[in-house]
Design an enzyme around this catalytic site. Structure first.
Site, PDB file in Angstrom:
ATOM      1  CE  LYS A   1      -4.247  -5.780   2.387  1.00 13.89           C
ATOM      2  NZ  LYS A   1      -5.467  -5.071   2.857  1.00 13.89           N
TER       3      LYS A   1
ATOM      4  CB  SER B   1      -4.326  -2.891   5.621  1.00 15.89           C
ATOM      5  OG  SER B   1      -5.410  -3.559   5.018  1.00 15.89           O
TER       6      SER B   1
ATOM      7  CB  SER C   1      -8.000  -1.905   4.295  1.00 13.37           C
ATOM      8  OG  SER C   1      -7.626  -1.823   5.649  1.00 13.37           O
TER       9      SER C   1
END
Length: 477
Positions: free
Chosen positions: A83, A158, A182
């Site tokens: 990420k 997220s 997330s």
């Protein structure tokens, strides 16, 4: 099918086993994952930094070392994604913020280093919303990540890029992180599997950071993996939890804890605390309960303690800290969209400030103690994750009603961050809804330090329901 058509479908455990035995090469496994990425990512925008060239170079180096007698690591030849809010040397840790798009990391974060030491190969970096603080994924640098199930479902956030990528077949392991959901939001959105580790399990630190994070951010945020099948958490998480001295509060416990004697007691609840429970979510919870009962667990319907109070106190405290420490950056560098979303967050969850915030940070221990006592009796708890099927893209931009559906109803999510317990997400049903099919995930909360028990239970549910990726790939291909 050619080898390239089949290798990208393999999970992490099987990829590593075949590569270590010499049945396949790391180069072949990584090449197949990159080919899949090239085929499906243009429509998804899940991977926003393509690392194909360096990934192939690394795969060939791994194969060469193996041929010269080097022992393969436990994730030898496994394609992974990282990420974009975590440091990877020489790459931008942008966190979806335009002002940080050229903010290059000087070194690898511990988890990146640990994955590569184990033989994994990073093929790309995945998308996140601005400041990694939405349950949807869109930002001014890279744009929106789309759900491979269709435009009727958000990809979640997220770690939305991670969830969409791994379910579409781009890599067997997708790194993500979770401060209020997330990891679990994207897993639920895409029909993936994850476990939010407990506090201190995975060493965390970004070498690029200029100041330490707030105390609640440190206490609630954890690093983890999103995968397609539960077994890959058992394959990947032992590497993720390897110690690193740069995280002085890391807990150096083995992945597997002591076996529990007798049938494992499991608490079961459908409580949604004022939010309507959709029939499809109710049916998914029933399937999870029945699967665990049939697998030898002892499931009892009982409501855990103080969930709503714990969740709301925790989230209001986190937003209080966020407002004080991150608020100036959001005001200076956030888009109009994310600024408006945060304004609505603060209206819906009035923040704790000053002495009130300090008292609530202290009360966190009270809530954690009550949950510790409960999990002493029930090492696992089956809960809803969201009371309704996953929401549409940009739902959190639609005022109070949108924020309530996205976050207000997610009490079971951020409560687990506040008390620091592990919590897994696994699909338990495929719903045929008017706007299209979508997976329905449920949550399993675990006793502190017993992520392994959570993953075992998710594997039992998966054995009943099957892997959602298999249904998805039939629709995509």
């Amino acid at each position: 099918m050619t080898q390239q058509d089949t290798l990208w479908r393999l999970g992490a455990a099987e990829t590593a086993q075949r590569a270590a035995s010499g049945e396949i090469t790391a180069e072949a496994a990584i090449g197949a994952a990159i080919a899949r990425m090239n085929a499906v990512n243009p429509a998804l925008n899940a991977v926003v930094e393509d690392l194909s060239a360096e990934a192939m170079e690394r795969a060939r180096a791994l194969d060469k070392a193996r041929a010269e007698g080097a022992a393969p690591g436990p994730l030898f030849g496994v394609p992974v994604t990282i990420k974009i809010n975590v440091d990877q040397a020489g790459h931008a840790t942008s966190n979806g913020v335009l002002a940080l798009k050229d903010y290059l990391a000087p070194a690898d974060a511990p988890l990146v280093e640990n994955l590569q030491k184990a033989g994994a190969v990073v093929i790309g970096r995945t998308n996140t919303p601005e400041f990694s603080f939405r349950a949807d994924t869109d930002n001014p640098i890279f744009g929106r990540t789309h759900n491979p199930w269709g435009a009727h479902i958000s990809a979640g956030g997220s770690s939305g890029g991670a969830g969409a990528a791994v379910m579409a077949g781009i890599g067997a392991l997708a790194h993500g992180n979770d401060i209020g959901g997330s990891l679990r939001f994207p897993a639920a959105a895409n029909g993936a599997v994850t476990v939010k580790p407990g506090l201190g399990r995975v060493p965390a630190w970004n070498p690029s950071q200029k100041a330490e994070r707030g105390m609640l951010s440190q206490a609630m945020s954890v690093q983890g993996l999103i995968v397609r099948e539960a077994a890959d958490l058992h394959a990947g998480m032992p590497t993720m939890i390897a110690p690193d001295p740069r995280d002085p509060f890391h807990v150096p416990l083995p992945w597997r804890g002591a076996p529990l004697v007798g049938p494992i007691p499991v608490a079961f609840t459908k409580a949604t605390y004022g939010f309507d429970l959709h029939p499809e979510v109710s049916a998914a919870l029933d399937t999870a309960r029945d699967a665990l009962n049939d697998a030898g667990y002892q499931v009892e319907e009982i409501e855990p303690p103080l969930l709503k109070e714990c969740a709301l106190d925790g989230y209001r405290a986190l937003l209080g800290e966020t407002s004080a420490l991150l608020g100036p950056d959001i005001a200076a560098h956030g888009s109009e969209t994310v600024q408006a979303i945060f304004e609505e967050y603060f209206r819906q969850f009035p923040v704790f400030e000053g002495t009130e915030l300090l008292k609530m940070m202290a009360k966190r221990t009270y809530y954690a103690r009550q949950w510790s006592l409960f999990t002493e009796r029930y090492p696992l708890i089956i809960t809803p994750f969201l009371p309704q099927p996953f929401f549409a893209p940009d739902r959190d931009t639609e005022g109070a009603e949108g924020v309530q559906e996205v976050l207000g109803a997610a009490l079971w999510s951020y409560a687990m961050n506040f008390v620091g317990l592990p919590a897994g997400s696994v699909p338990a049903r495929l719903a045929d809804l008017p706007k299209g099919p979508q997976p329905i995930n449920i949550q399993i909360v675990g006793r502190r330090w017993r992520e392994d028990l959570v993953v075992d239970a998710m594997a039992a549910i998966e054995a009943r329901v099957g892997r959602m990726c298999d249904v998805l790939w039939q629709r995509m291909n």
